[in-house]
Design an enzyme around this catalytic site. Sequence first.
Site, PDB file in Angstrom:
ATOM      1  N   ASP A 254     -34.086 -11.879   4.837  1.00 43.46           N
ATOM      2  CA  ASP A 254     -33.019 -12.743   5.350  1.00 43.46           C
ATOM      3  C   ASP A 254     -31.649 -12.084   5.308  1.00 43.46           C
ATOM      4  O   ASP A 254     -30.677 -12.656   5.828  1.00 43.46           O
ATOM      5  CB  ASP A 254     -32.988 -14.066   4.574  1.00 43.46           C
TER       6      ASP A 254
ATOM      7  N   ASP B 175     -40.486 -15.911  11.373  1.00 41.62           N
ATOM      8  CA  ASP B 175     -39.015 -15.935  11.315  1.00 41.62           C
ATOM      9  C   ASP B 175     -38.426 -14.518  11.269  1.00 41.62           C
ATOM     10  O   ASP B 175     -37.313 -14.270  11.714  1.00 41.62           O
ATOM     11  CB  ASP B 175     -38.509 -16.682  10.066  1.00 41.62           C
TER      12      ASP B 175
HETATM   13  N1  GLY Z   1     -36.387 -18.859   7.789  1.00 43.35           N
HETATM   14  C1  GLY Z   1     -36.512 -20.057   7.130  1.00 43.35           C
HETATM   15  C2  GLY Z   1     -36.653 -21.259   7.974  1.00 43.35           C
HETATM   16  O1  GLY Z   1     -36.691 -21.240   9.180  1.00 43.35           O
HETATM   17  O2  GLY Z   1     -36.771 -22.310   7.354  1.00 43.35           O
END
Ligand code: GLY
Length: 387
Positions: free
Chosen positions: A113, A173
Amino acid sequence: MKIFKSRILFLILFVILVQCNNDNKKLVDQNFRYAQNNYKKMVESFPNARQFPRSLRQNGELVRVESHDWTSGFFPGSLWYIYEYTQNDSWKNYAEKFTAELEREKNNDGTHDIGFMMFNSFGNGYRLTGHKEYKKILLTSAKTLATRFNPQVGCIRSWDWNSDEWKFPVIIDNMMNLELLFWATKVTGDSTYYKMAVSHANHTIKNHFRADNSSFHVVDYDPTNGEVRGKQTWQGFANSSAWSRGQAWGLYGFTMAYRYTKNHKYLSQAQKIAEFTLDHKNMPEDMIPYWDYNAPNIPNEPRDASAAAIMASALYELHTFVKDKNYRKYADRILANLSSEQYKANQSNFLINHCVGSRPENSEVDVPLIYADYYFLEANLRKQRMK
Ligand code: GLY
């Protein structure tokens, strides 16, 4: 007579075009006025700019997070978008203040992230100001993200937690965070980052997608030989279901990957995801999806407006690559509905309501989420750029 008729036709078309442009401008203007009004108050809730807004608790209390939270870059990113639209220096000052607080994360090698955290804040800041210091911070962040690449697997490792169960989890993601790597190659000419991003995207096409073009949330790899150990969900309804935000991340991620590579495989993957979601039998009339396309009690399930905002933004970009598929029309419809009173976060200083963080954990259900705001603003900017 013929010339007269075609002149009249031209005039009518011209008037329609001007009218459409005015309507577009009106909606975007209105949304940025709304954003300035709410975010002015939001900024005032964070006088030291040391923390960042993420969501609201059920009792209406603001959820504040530290710089290491995965969502920390979205608020500074949204401030940069407001500055981009208004060109008003007070928004630039706010954006700079909140962005500066994230510098300490440039060496955070504990999560994929770092892409969201640094690229949405410093990335937008660099694009809009050209500050050399921002570029340096971004390149350090890209180096940090690259340490998570495992050549045996061919992917960036997404998460480090739950290590009793997962050895090398990669989530859909993660496609979003490849942008930091693509960008790093673009500005340095060092192809290492690009190759990692391409390898990750290729493995994602191979292992994350099902025959119907929906995607798994988590694919766990064996880090020693790259074999797939399992395919599961974390935030979706079931391992075999299509978690809505995951599909949206994929749509956005492959569209962005096409922008940097011009590899048609990525464009085609983005189109397949678009088809799966836009034509889904459980996609509601207003195009704001339920939190999972296979949630068990549809239509009595919460919507996830964050997935819709990500989709709208992605579809505007996809339209710039493929003109004849109505992607822009879908994006317009989603954006118009997100802009309606029904989805406005009127009880707070956020912009968009009715989002879902993680339904299985009963966490952040039917609340505003900062990333919905960020992609909503981005979609508005992309709409404005459309001819
Ligand atoms: N990347 C975390 C979410 O979409 O909750």
